[in-house]
Design an enzyme around this catalytic site. Structure first.
Site, PDB file in Angstrom:
ATOM      1  N   ARG A  48       1.975   7.561  18.905  1.00 50.89           N
ATOM      2  CA  ARG A  48       1.745   7.147  17.518  1.00 50.89           C
ATOM      3  C   ARG A  48       0.262   7.125  17.161  1.00 50.89           C
ATOM      4  O   ARG A  48      -0.103   7.213  15.983  1.00 50.89           O
ATOM      5  CB  ARG A  48       2.380   5.780  17.264  1.00 50.89           C
ATOM      6  CG  ARG A  48       2.337   5.349  15.792  1.00 50.89           C
ATOM      7  CD  ARG A  48       3.178   4.123  15.541  1.00 50.89           C
ATOM      8  NE  ARG A  48       3.060   3.672  14.161  1.00 50.89           N
ATOM      9  CZ  ARG A  48       3.765   2.673  13.632  1.00 50.89           C
ATOM     10  NH1 ARG A  48       4.659   2.035  14.370  1.00 50.89           N
ATOM     11  NH2 ARG A  48       3.600   2.322  12.376  1.00 50.89           N
TER      12      ARG A  48
ATOM     13  N   LYS B 287       3.971  -1.034   9.932  1.00 46.97           N
ATOM     14  CA  LYS B 287       2.644  -1.652  10.033  1.00 46.97           C
ATOM     15  C   LYS B 287       2.383  -2.499   8.796  1.00 46.97           C
ATOM     16  O   LYS B 287       2.558  -2.044   7.668  1.00 46.97           O
ATOM     17  CB  LYS B 287       1.562  -0.584  10.143  1.00 46.97           C
ATOM     18  CG  LYS B 287       1.373  -0.008  11.529  1.00 46.97           C
ATOM     19  CD  LYS B 287       0.130   0.860  11.537  1.00 46.97           C
ATOM     20  CE  LYS B 287      -0.130   1.452  12.892  1.00 46.97           C
ATOM     21  NZ  LYS B 287      -1.368   2.270  12.889  1.00 46.97           N
TER      22      LYS B 287
ATOM     23  N   ASN C 200      -3.651   8.549  13.618  1.00 46.96           N
ATOM     24  CA  ASN C 200      -4.959   8.043  13.217  1.00 46.96           C
ATOM     25  C   ASN C 200      -6.027   9.141  13.180  1.00 46.96           C
ATOM     26  O   ASN C 200      -7.219   8.832  13.101  1.00 46.96           O
ATOM     27  CB  ASN C 200      -5.406   6.927  14.166  1.00 46.96           C
ATOM     28  CG  ASN C 200      -4.584   5.669  13.983  1.00 46.96           C
ATOM     29  OD1 ASN C 200      -4.520   5.112  12.892  1.00 46.96           O
ATOM     30  ND2 ASN C 200      -3.947   5.221  15.044  1.00 46.96           N
TER      31      ASN C 200
ATOM     32  N   HIS D 219      -8.815   5.764  -0.248  1.00 50.28           N
ATOM     33  CA  HIS D 219      -8.504   5.868   1.173  1.00 50.28           C
ATOM     34  C   HIS D 219      -8.417   7.330   1.615  1.00 50.28           C
ATOM     35  O   HIS D 219      -9.032   7.732   2.614  1.00 50.28           O
ATOM     36  CB  HIS D 219      -7.179   5.156   1.469  1.00 50.28           C
ATOM     37  CG  HIS D 219      -6.678   5.371   2.865  1.00 50.28           C
ATOM     38  ND1 HIS D 219      -7.249   4.759   3.958  1.00 50.28           N
ATOM     39  CD2 HIS D 219      -5.676   6.164   3.346  1.00 50.28           C
ATOM     40  CE1 HIS D 219      -6.620   5.149   5.055  1.00 50.28           C
ATOM     41  NE2 HIS D 219      -5.671   5.986   4.712  1.00 50.28           N
TER      42      HIS D 219
ATOM     43  N   LYS E 287       6.573  11.616  10.595  1.00 45.18           N
ATOM     44  CA  LYS E 287       6.185  10.240  10.921  1.00 45.18           C
ATOM     45  C   LYS E 287       7.348   9.479  11.543  1.00 45.18           C
ATOM     46  O   LYS E 287       7.151   8.704  12.485  1.00 45.18           O
ATOM     47  CB  LYS E 287       5.665   9.505   9.688  1.00 45.18           C
ATOM     48  CG  LYS E 287       5.193   8.092  10.051  1.00 45.18           C
ATOM     49  CD  LYS E 287       4.200   7.490   9.106  1.00 45.18           C
ATOM     50  CE  LYS E 287       3.641   6.191   9.656  1.00 45.18           C
ATOM     51  NZ  LYS E 287       2.712   5.525   8.734  1.00 45.18           N
TER      52      LYS E 287
ATOM     53  N   HIS F 152      -9.022   8.726  10.990  1.00 44.95           N
ATOM     54  CA  HIS F 152      -9.023   7.358  10.471  1.00 44.95           C
ATOM     55  C   HIS F 152     -10.086   6.456  11.097  1.00 44.95           C
ATOM     56  O   HIS F 152     -10.548   5.511  10.450  1.00 44.95           O
ATOM     57  CB  HIS F 152      -7.643   6.724  10.658  1.00 44.95           C
ATOM     58  CG  HIS F 152      -6.642   7.198   9.668  1.00 44.95           C
ATOM     59  ND1 HIS F 152      -6.278   8.530   9.547  1.00 44.95           N
ATOM     60  CD2 HIS F 152      -5.909   6.543   8.725  1.00 44.95           C
ATOM     61  CE1 HIS F 152      -5.369   8.662   8.592  1.00 44.95           C
ATOM     62  NE2 HIS F 152      -5.140   7.477   8.079  1.00 44.95           N
TER      63      HIS F 152
ATOM     64  N   GLU G 288       2.619   1.777  18.979  1.00 48.31           N
ATOM     65  CA  GLU G 288       1.339   2.488  18.969  1.00 48.31           C
ATOM     66  C   GLU G 288       0.610   2.353  20.308  1.00 48.31           C
ATOM     67  O   GLU G 288      -0.585   2.087  20.379  1.00 48.31           O
ATOM     68  CB  GLU G 288       0.437   1.990  17.822  1.00 48.31           C
ATOM     69  CG  GLU G 288      -0.670   2.974  17.476  1.00 48.31           C
ATOM     70  CD  GLU G 288      -1.525   2.532  16.302  1.00 48.31           C
ATOM     71  OE1 GLU G 288      -2.186   3.383  15.710  1.00 48.31           O
ATOM     72  OE2 GLU G 288      -1.523   1.339  15.973  1.00 48.31           O
TER      73      GLU G 288
ATOM     74  N   GLU H  71      -3.294  12.934   3.437  1.00 50.55           N
ATOM     75  CA  GLU H  71      -2.470  12.454   4.549  1.00 50.55           C
ATOM     76  C   GLU H  71      -1.412  13.496   4.928  1.00 50.55           C
ATOM     77  O   GLU H  71      -1.085  13.648   6.106  1.00 50.55           O
ATOM     78  CB  GLU H  71      -1.809  11.124   4.200  1.00 50.55           C
ATOM     79  CG  GLU H  71      -2.755   9.940   4.162  1.00 50.55           C
ATOM     80  CD  GLU H  71      -3.172   9.426   5.541  1.00 50.55           C
ATOM     81  OE1 GLU H  71      -2.631   9.930   6.554  1.00 50.55           O
ATOM     82  OE2 GLU H  71      -4.034   8.544   5.600  1.00 50.55           O
TER      83      GLU H  71
ATOM     84  N   HIS I 259     -11.972   4.967   8.141  1.00 42.52           N
ATOM     85  CA  HIS I 259     -11.937   3.531   7.839  1.00 42.52           C
ATOM     86  C   HIS I 259     -13.340   2.940   7.841  1.00 42.52           C
ATOM     87  O   HIS I 259     -13.666   2.064   7.029  1.00 42.52           O
ATOM     88  CB  HIS I 259     -11.077   2.793   8.865  1.00 42.52           C
ATOM     89  CG  HIS I 259      -9.616   2.921   8.632  1.00 42.52           C
ATOM     90  ND1 HIS I 259      -8.669   2.636   9.592  1.00 42.52           N
ATOM     91  CD2 HIS I 259      -8.915   3.311   7.534  1.00 42.52           C
ATOM     92  CE1 HIS I 259      -7.463   2.838   9.112  1.00 42.52           C
ATOM     93  NE2 HIS I 259      -7.580   3.245   7.863  1.00 42.52           N
TER      94      HIS I 259
ATOM     95  N   ARG J 113       9.560 -17.343   9.397  1.00 38.11           N
ATOM     96  CA  ARG J 113       9.521 -16.616  10.679  1.00 38.11           C
ATOM     97  C   ARG J 113      10.154 -15.223  10.601  1.00 38.11           C
ATOM     98  O   ARG J 113      10.498 -14.637  11.621  1.00 38.11           O
ATOM     99  CB  ARG J 113      10.168 -17.427  11.806  1.00 38.11           C
ATOM    100  CG  ARG J 113       9.465 -18.751  12.090  1.00 38.11           C
ATOM    101  CD  ARG J 113       9.922 -19.354  13.406  1.00 38.11           C
ATOM    102  NE  ARG J 113       9.175 -20.560  13.688  1.00 38.11           N
ATOM    103  CZ  ARG J 113       9.569 -21.783  13.352  1.00 38.11           C
ATOM    104  NH1 ARG J 113      10.712 -21.939  12.716  1.00 38.11           N
ATOM    105  NH2 ARG J 113       8.837 -22.824  13.649  1.00 38.11           N
TER     106      ARG J 113
END
Length: 355
Positions: A238, A139, A242, A262, A224, A245, A234, A181, A249, A117
């Site tokens: 935030r 993330k 993206n 990427h 960041k 992206h 997000e 990036e 993606h 957990r």
């Protein structure tokens, strides 16, 4: 001297340490722990720094390897690591060390978020992309056949340690793609960083000058960290991270994660986002041309997207879709991003004409 950047998240705050040797940081944490620890990496990274990893193994650290490709980001990989940890006696006080790029970091963070957990983990990014982006912000996730990172959690690391010596062995193609990036940070948040990368682009790629890289890494981490600190889940600011992206993606998925790195896919995605920024958000012709010329500095594999509807199907799986509306990131000028809910799927399909 190491540079320290704090990610301010209250009780979940942690430091990004730039300039530390990764083995000494791991040994220090192992000495603090009364529990069994484990390190997750890939065979190619181990082979490139075998003497350092052997030193850690001699100190009693267990090392587990995952596959090299994006396909490693699967539930099967997660279950395999959890079984290994249970088998060697890891408990809720154990620490997991993630030494690798985004795949290693995403998998390791997700495992740390669910094993017993939730246990502690530390990120040791080995790629430029990992150092400036994926290792920061908590993330984690794995892919499904239908899309990227569709299963995941936000689980903050206890520390991110950046050892720039890892970059000495990074392939030039991957190094260049990772720089995309950093360019993104300049486009969405910091005009000065954008100008610095553009004006020094060839020198950065050819020399991998440590002072240049540390400046870019430090500034990217600061940006960041500030954004994540203001919007950890997000739900607002935030989202600007993206930029490029949503389409990037989708392009990765369209080519089965095989044709493009990427960062290369994100460059293509940013070109589309720039087109839409000019079309619907009044991005000036001068800024559009300047930003597009900057992205043209990257050497990219040519792509031919014949099935635009097929690509749009991947776009629809983006997590920023809610109902029939998508939160799409645009820029109003270089250095300033905005979140738009006015972009349609037809707009996105039209933007593909710039590729």
């Amino acid at each position: 001297m190491s540079k320290i950047i704090q990610v301010d998240l209250g009780k979940d705050s942690y430091n990004i340490v730039i300039g530390n040797d990764f083995t000494s940081s791991i040994k220090a944490k192992m000495n603090e722990s009364n529990s069994i620890c484990i390190l997750i990496t890939q065979k190619s990274i181990y082979n490139a720094f075998e003497s350092k990893f052997s030193e850690l193994e001699s100190a009693g650290l267990s090392i587990h390897f995952i596959d090299e490709k994006e396909s490693a980001k699967s539930i099967d990989t997660v279950v395999g690591i959890c079984n290994k940890m249970a088998g060697i006696g890891c408990d809720r006080s154990s620490t997991l060390f993630a030494v690798g790029g985004g795949v290693v970091g995403d998998i390791s963070g997700f495992v740390a978020s669910i094993f017993m957990r939730g246990i502690d983990y530390m990120q040791f990014p080995t790629t430029l992309l990992g150092m400036i982006d994926s290792s920061i912000g908590g993330k984690t996730g794995v892919n499904l056949d239908s899309g990227k990172n569709l299963i995941g959690r936000i689980h903050q690391p206890n520390e991110v340690v950046i050892d720039t010596s890892f970059l000495n062995t990074l392939p030039q193609k991957e190094f260049s793609a990772s720089l995309a990036e950093a360019m993104k940070y300049g486009l969405i948040y910091d005009r000065e960083l954008f100008d610095y990368i553009v004006h020094n682009f060839d020198d950065i790629l050819e020399s991998k000058d440590v002072s240049m890289l540390e400046k870019i890494i430090t500034k990217s981490c600061e940006i960041k960290s500030k954004i994540v600190s203001e919007d950890v889940d997000e739900n607002g600011l935030r989202m600007i991270l993206n930029f490029g992206h949503t389409i990037g993606h989708a392009i990765e998925a369209y080519f089965d994660y095989e044709k493009l790195l990427h960062g290369e896919a994100i460059v293509y995605g940013m070109k589309c986002a720039l087109y839409l920024s000019k079309k619907v958000n009044n991005l000036s012709e001068n800024d559009y041309d300047e930003a597009l010329n900057a992205l043209s500095l990257f050497t990219l594999p040519p792509i031919d997207i014949e099935d635009h509807d097929g690509l749009i199907d991947f776009v629809k799986r983006d997590k920023k879709f809610k109902g029939s509306t998508i939160k799409f990131i645009l820029i109003s000028e270089i250095g300033n991003a905005v979140i738009s809910d006015s972009i349609t799927l037809e707009d996105i399909k039209e933007s593909l004409t710039v590729l």
